[in-house]
Scaffold this active site. Structure first.
Site, PDB file in Angstrom:
ATOM      1  N   ASP A   1      -1.813   5.826  -6.707  1.00  0.00           N
ATOM      2  CA  ASP A   1      -2.105   5.032  -5.516  1.00  0.00           C
ATOM      3  C   ASP A   1      -2.195   3.553  -5.894  1.00  0.00           C
ATOM      4  O   ASP A   1      -2.840   3.200  -6.870  1.00  0.00           O
ATOM      5  CB  ASP A   1      -3.434   5.520  -4.923  1.00  0.00           C
ATOM      6  CG  ASP A   1      -3.796   4.782  -3.646  1.00  0.00           C
ATOM      7  OD1 ASP A   1      -2.884   4.452  -2.866  1.00  0.00           O
ATOM      8  OD2 ASP A   1      -4.996   4.528  -3.430  1.00  0.00           O
TER       9      ASP A   1
ATOM     10  N   ASP B   1       0.823  -1.203   0.000  1.00  0.00           N
ATOM     11  CA  ASP B   1       0.000   0.000   0.000  1.00  0.00           C
ATOM     12  C   ASP B   1       0.861   1.260   0.000  1.00  0.00           C
ATOM     13  O   ASP B   1       1.500   1.578   1.004  1.00  0.00           O
ATOM     14  CB  ASP B   1      -0.924  -0.017   1.227  1.00  0.00           C
ATOM     15  CG  ASP B   1      -1.951   1.099   1.183  1.00  0.00           C
ATOM     16  OD1 ASP B   1      -1.937   1.907   0.227  1.00  0.00           O
ATOM     17  OD2 ASP B   1      -2.775   1.173   2.110  1.00  0.00           O
TER      18      ASP B   1
END
Ligand SMILES: *[C@@H]1O[C@H](CO)[C@@H](O)[C@H](O)[C@H]1NC(C)=O
Ligand SMILES: *[C@@H]1O[C@H](CO)[C@@H](O)[C@H](O)[C@H]1NC(C)=O
Ligand SMILES: *[C@@H]1O[C@H](CO)[C@@H](O)[C@H](O)[C@H]1NC(C)=O
Ligand SMILES: *[C@@H]1O[C@H](CO)[C@@H](O)[C@H](O)[C@H]1NC(C)=O
Length: 464
Positions: free
Chosen positions: A337, A146
């Site tokens: 992202d 992440d």
């Protein structure tokens, strides 16, 4: 002007392209710079039931950190048959996006204890996982990668409320190198991450050896040893999370390994759910980047210290650059992202993209309605009865004069031939971030060079 018919190009081009077309049909996909569109086998777009992990002999063989799709046939935690459906993935994606947009910088010390709490951490998302070794001897655990999170954590043996996993919980007592508490005295001994969906992970910090690849071992790595995780948590089916954020708010993997890897990493997210990509650090990432002629764009400063900002300036669909003013994208900024799925664009940019894409598609394919729970995807087509589909290239024009031609796997979202949708969406609000999601990053070598303040993109796929 008439829509450019791909078959009206010059004869010699047509011949060589036809040959390419033939060759590439055998591969299941086709890309050629001469042609502004892809010809793709419809079946290759659909979720597959077989995992075709790369083999040990290949350049990115089993010694390298393989990136797998958490909900796919290669998922090491065996969630394959109870994986979320498309609607669940998309609703979780909306949660992540709203969580990113409301993210406040949040580290505070509670009065009585020395607990560091990361408030309103980004929730949801996290579709890609790697398996890394915690402790000595290594205990392999599968964690979400992440770029939107700093703190790395793993579910620990002492956890009373952790969820049954296909992997057992990390047991610090079996590791000879584990020390309870932080490796860094300035950080408290406990942590709590409150995710925006009201789920949380909390526990004490631990400090131990992390093994990425047999030859890549990190000593004294600080991570959260999760003793409690809320049942609603989206992280329940993975053992933890690898925080690849910038680490400006909390020690992240990137900041903790800065002296070893120089804040450089790269990943390739697999084109297909049932294949694998890679995650590389430091020199390994650099050596790949020098062989795959990356194109660079500057990382820029944005309103949040922990997200990766870049400049998106324009979009080309097929051979037509959309008429969008570059300033359209600059409001609040654009981030890349790893955990957001579908790219979110300013409304006007999305409308222009949608209309051009539709113009390409509607001649051949009837429109299909997306089910209401997938309403963020509103440009869908029924490809029933088609073996192959043609759809236009989509190119992102980024700061620094860099153009990134998205992989054919990063353009549509297909769970069924009767509903193949343009995999982009409009932002909810003008003030939201523009987000380049992981679906659009598929099969690209995405190279983060934080020290040099730049991001590189390679388009040779995950196994060049
Ligand atoms: C998956 O693998 C099985 C066994 O090897 C094979 O029979 C089947 O055709 C494969 N399915 C697909 C979609 O490739
Ligand atoms: C995980 O689950 C899959 C399928 O349910 C099973 O084949 C595999 O052996 C399991 N792995 C572990 C480590 O338990
Ligand atoms: C670490 O130490 C704290 C007390 O300082 C304790 O509450 C916690 O359970 C310990 N964690 C482990 C994994 O032993
Ligand atoms: C898609 O097209 C097929 C064949 O033309 C048709 O039978 C089917 O009902 C269509 N499906 C949807 C969801 O429109």
């Amino acid at each position: 002007m008439a829509f450019p018919n791909p078959f009206s190009i010059k004869n010699h081009l047509f011949l060589s392209s036809s040959l390419w077309l033939l060759l590439c049909y055998l591969e299941g996909a086709y890309v050629d710079a001469d042609r502004p569109y892809h010809v793709v086998n419809v079946n290759s777009l659909l979720p597959g039931s077989n995992c075709t992990a790369s083999t040990p002999g290949s350049k990115f063989g089993s010694q390298k950190l393989q990136v797998r799709y958490r909900h796919g046939a290669c998922s090491p935690t065996g969630t394959g048959n109870k994986s979320p459906d498309s609607a669940q993935i998309l609703s979780r994606d909306s949660l992540r996006v709203s969580s990113i947009n409301s993210k406040t910088s949040g580290l505070y010390d509670t009065k009585e204890t020395n607990v560091k709490t990361q408030e309103l951490a980004i929730a949801g998302g996290g579709d890609y996982v790697v398996t890394i070794g915690f402790g000595t001897p290594r205990q392999d655990r599968t964690v979400i990668i992440d770029t939107g999170s700093d703190i790395t954590w793993v579910q620990c043996k002492s956890c009373s409320s952790c969820h049954p996993l296909n992997e057992s919980l990390f047991d610090p007592s079996k590791s000879t190198s584990y020390s309870n508490g932080s490796c860094n005295p300035t950080v408290g001994n406990f942590y709590k991450i409150d995710y925006k969906d009201n789920s949380y992970s909390s526990g004490s910090y631990g400090c131990d050896t992390l093994t990425l690849e047999p030859s890549i071992v990190i000593q004294n790595f600080q991570f959260g040893c999760s003793q409690e995780i809320s049942s609603a948590s989206d992280f329940a089916d993975s053992s933890g999370l690898l925080g690849l954020g910038l680490g400006k708010e909390h020690p992240s993997f990137v900041s903790q390994t800065a002296s070893k890897f120089g804040k450089v990493f790269s990943y390739c997210l697999p084109a297909k759910d049932g294949s694998t990509g890679y995650l590389l650090f430091g020199d390994e990432a650099k050596s790949l980047s020098s062989s795959s002629s990356l194109k660079f764009t500057p990382l820029v400063k944005g309103p949040s210290p922990s997200l990766y900002f870049l400049q998106l300036l324009g979009i080309t669909v097929g051979s037509k650059q959309l008429e969008i003013s570059p300033s359209t994208f600059s409001r609040r900024g654009t981030i890349i992202d790893s955990g957001t799925v579908i790219t979110r664009l300013p409304e006007s940019a999305y409308k222009a993209l949608q209309s051009e894409f539709q113009r390409w598609m509607k001649k051949k394919y009837p429109r299909a309605r997306a089910p209401p729970e997938e309403k963020i995807l509103n440009t869908c087509f029924n490809l029933s009865g088609h073996k192959t589909v043609e759809y236009p290239n989509i190119i992102f024009h980024l700061g620094g004069g860099t153009d990134v031609n998205l992989d054919q796997s990063g353009i549509v979202w297909a769970k069924h031939p009767e509903q193949v949708c343009l995999a982009f969406a409009a932002k909810d609000k003008d003030d939201d971030y523009t987000i380049i999601g992981n679906h659009q990053q598929k099969a690209l070598d995405v190279f983060y060079d934080i020290q040099e303040g730049r991001l590189g993109f390679g388009t040779n796929g995950c196994h060049n």
